[in-house]
Write a protein that holds these residues in place. Structure first.
Motif, PDB file in Angstrom:
ATOM      1  N   GLY A  49      15.853  -0.140  -3.516  1.00 31.07           N
ATOM      2  CA  GLY A  49      15.509  -1.331  -4.425  1.00 31.07           C
ATOM      3  C   GLY A  49      16.170  -1.071  -5.734  1.00 31.07           C
ATOM      4  O   GLY A  49      16.645  -2.100  -6.305  1.00 31.07           O
ATOM      5  N   LYS A  50      16.162   0.118  -6.068  1.00 27.64           N
ATOM      6  CA  LYS A  50      16.881   0.130  -7.481  1.00 27.64           C
ATOM      7  C   LYS A  50      18.342   0.111  -7.523  1.00 27.64           C
ATOM      8  O   LYS A  50      19.099  -0.575  -8.369  1.00 27.64           O
ATOM      9  CB  LYS A  50      16.546   1.587  -8.018  1.00 27.64           C
ATOM     10  CG  LYS A  50      15.208   1.811  -8.584  1.00 27.64           C
ATOM     11  CD  LYS A  50      14.904   3.144  -8.973  1.00 27.64           C
ATOM     12  CE  LYS A  50      13.622   3.338  -9.306  1.00 27.64           C
ATOM     13  NZ  LYS A  50      13.216   4.822  -9.821  1.00 27.64           N
ATOM     14  N   ALA A  54      16.530  -5.112  -5.945  1.00 26.40           N
ATOM     15  CA  ALA A  54      15.590  -5.810  -5.158  1.00 26.40           C
ATOM     16  C   ALA A  54      14.056  -5.683  -5.363  1.00 26.40           C
ATOM     17  O   ALA A  54      13.610  -4.650  -5.861  1.00 26.40           O
ATOM     18  CB  ALA A  54      15.758  -5.468  -3.598  1.00 26.40           C
ATOM     19  N   ILE A  55      13.377  -6.541  -4.691  1.00 24.10           N
ATOM     20  CA  ILE A  55      11.906  -6.447  -4.893  1.00 24.10           C
ATOM     21  C   ILE A  55      11.387  -5.572  -3.662  1.00 24.10           C
ATOM     22  O   ILE A  55      11.740  -5.902  -2.515  1.00 24.10           O
ATOM     23  CB  ILE A  55      11.346  -7.664  -4.742  1.00 24.10           C
ATOM     24  CG1 ILE A  55      11.684  -8.619  -5.893  1.00 24.10           C
ATOM     25  CG2 ILE A  55       9.582  -7.753  -5.065  1.00 24.10           C
ATOM     26  CD1 ILE A  55      11.313 -10.153  -5.707  1.00 24.10           C
ATOM     27  N   CYS A  56      10.579  -4.547  -3.900  1.00 23.03           N
ATOM     28  CA  CYS A  56      10.043  -3.553  -2.782  1.00 23.03           C
ATOM     29  C   CYS A  56       8.735  -4.200  -2.695  1.00 23.03           C
ATOM     30  O   CYS A  56       7.817  -4.052  -3.382  1.00 23.03           O
ATOM     31  CB  CYS A  56      10.161  -2.097  -3.492  1.00 23.03           C
ATOM     32  SG  CYS A  56      11.691  -1.530  -3.724  1.00 23.03           S
ATOM     33  N   VAL A  57       8.366  -4.272  -1.399  1.00 24.43           N
ATOM     34  CA  VAL A  57       7.051  -4.460  -0.836  1.00 24.43           C
ATOM     35  C   VAL A  57       6.677  -3.559   0.226  1.00 24.43           C
ATOM     36  O   VAL A  57       7.575  -3.278   1.066  1.00 24.43           O
ATOM     37  CB  VAL A  57       7.015  -5.920  -0.126  1.00 24.43           C
ATOM     38  CG1 VAL A  57       5.671  -6.477   0.398  1.00 24.43           C
ATOM     39  CG2 VAL A  57       7.642  -7.026  -1.114  1.00 24.43           C
ATOM     40  N   THR A  58       5.682  -2.971   0.327  1.00 25.64           N
ATOM     41  CA  THR A  58       5.019  -2.039   1.014  1.00 25.64           C
ATOM     42  C   THR A  58       4.150  -2.427   2.232  1.00 25.64           C
ATOM     43  O   THR A  58       3.173  -3.322   1.968  1.00 25.64           O
ATOM     44  CB  THR A  58       4.431  -0.661   0.572  1.00 25.64           C
ATOM     45  OG1 THR A  58       5.194  -0.198  -0.480  1.00 25.64           O
ATOM     46  CG2 THR A  58       3.906   0.253   1.310  1.00 25.64           C
ATOM     47  N   TYR A  59       4.531  -2.346   3.436  1.00 24.02           N
ATOM     48  CA  TYR A  59       3.584  -2.798   4.398  1.00 24.02           C
ATOM     49  C   TYR A  59       3.018  -1.507   5.083  1.00 24.02           C
ATOM     50  O   TYR A  59       3.551  -0.501   5.618  1.00 24.02           O
ATOM     51  CB  TYR A  59       4.170  -3.484   5.375  1.00 24.02           C
ATOM     52  CG  TYR A  59       3.429  -3.783   6.701  1.00 24.02           C
ATOM     53  CD1 TYR A  59       2.629  -5.053   6.433  1.00 24.02           C
ATOM     54  CD2 TYR A  59       3.717  -3.334   7.992  1.00 24.02           C
ATOM     55  CE1 TYR A  59       1.773  -5.213   7.889  1.00 24.02           C
ATOM     56  CE2 TYR A  59       3.188  -3.547   8.984  1.00 24.02           C
ATOM     57  CZ  TYR A  59       2.021  -4.620   9.088  1.00 24.02           C
ATOM     58  OH  TYR A  59       1.289  -4.962   9.924  1.00 24.02           O
ATOM     59  N   ILE A  60       1.754  -1.385   5.126  1.00 26.18           N
ATOM     60  CA  ILE A  60       0.971  -0.104   6.019  1.00 26.18           C
ATOM     61  C   ILE A  60       0.414  -0.628   7.339  1.00 26.18           C
ATOM     62  O   ILE A  60      -0.163  -1.545   7.428  1.00 26.18           O
ATOM     63  CB  ILE A  60       0.133   0.524   5.099  1.00 26.18           C
ATOM     64  CG1 ILE A  60       0.704   0.831   3.616  1.00 26.18           C
ATOM     65  CG2 ILE A  60      -0.710   1.462   5.710  1.00 26.18           C
ATOM     66  CD1 ILE A  60      -0.559   1.328   3.035  1.00 26.18           C
ATOM     67  N   SER A  61       0.943  -0.014   8.313  1.00 22.36           N
ATOM     68  CA  SER A  61       0.300  -0.454   9.688  1.00 22.36           C
ATOM     69  C   SER A  61      -0.656   0.898   9.926  1.00 22.36           C
ATOM     70  O   SER A  61      -0.506   1.897   9.828  1.00 22.36           O
ATOM     71  CB  SER A  61       1.153  -0.224  10.748  1.00 22.36           C
ATOM     72  OG  SER A  61       1.866   1.062  10.617  1.00 22.36           O
ATOM     73  N   PHE A  62      -1.816   0.322  10.543  1.00 21.20           N
ATOM     74  CA  PHE A  62      -2.843   1.206  10.884  1.00 21.20           C
ATOM     75  C   PHE A  62      -3.114   1.662  12.416  1.00 21.20           C
ATOM     76  O   PHE A  62      -2.503   0.720  13.361  1.00 21.20           O
ATOM     77  CB  PHE A  62      -4.204   0.650  10.558  1.00 21.20           C
ATOM     78  CG  PHE A  62      -4.303   0.779   9.049  1.00 21.20           C
ATOM     79  CD1 PHE A  62      -4.466   2.023   8.275  1.00 21.20           C
ATOM     80  CD2 PHE A  62      -4.141  -0.439   8.237  1.00 21.20           C
ATOM     81  CE1 PHE A  62      -4.647   2.042   6.825  1.00 21.20           C
ATOM     82  CE2 PHE A  62      -4.316  -0.408   6.919  1.00 21.20           C
ATOM     83  CZ  PHE A  62      -4.549   0.663   6.179  1.00 21.20           C
TER      84      PHE A  62
END
Length: 62
Positions: A49-50, A54-62
């Motif tokens: 992203g740096k 870019a915009i950083c988005v975190t997605y966490i799957s369980f």
């Protein structure tokens, strides 16, 4: 820019690229952290992203 920014911040910003990091949340035994894959994915997403602005988005799957 990341998930903590408001909608106004995002709409006022000229950035048009988003990086979505995906990592599993699982335990690797009694001594290792529970979401190691997620932490690694977040670190790579922030680094890219740096570089890409870019915009950083975190997605966490369980």
């Amino acid at each position: 820019m990341n998930y903590t920014n408001t909608t106004t911040d995002l709409s006022d910003n000229p950035i048009d690229t988003a990086i979505i990091s995906v990592g599993a949340t699982e335990q690797f035994g009694p001594f290792l952290p529970m979401h190691l894959d997620t932490l690694i994915a977040e670190q790579y997403a922030e680094a890219y992203g740096k570089v890409l602005n870019a915009i950083c988005v975190t997605y966490i799957s369980f």
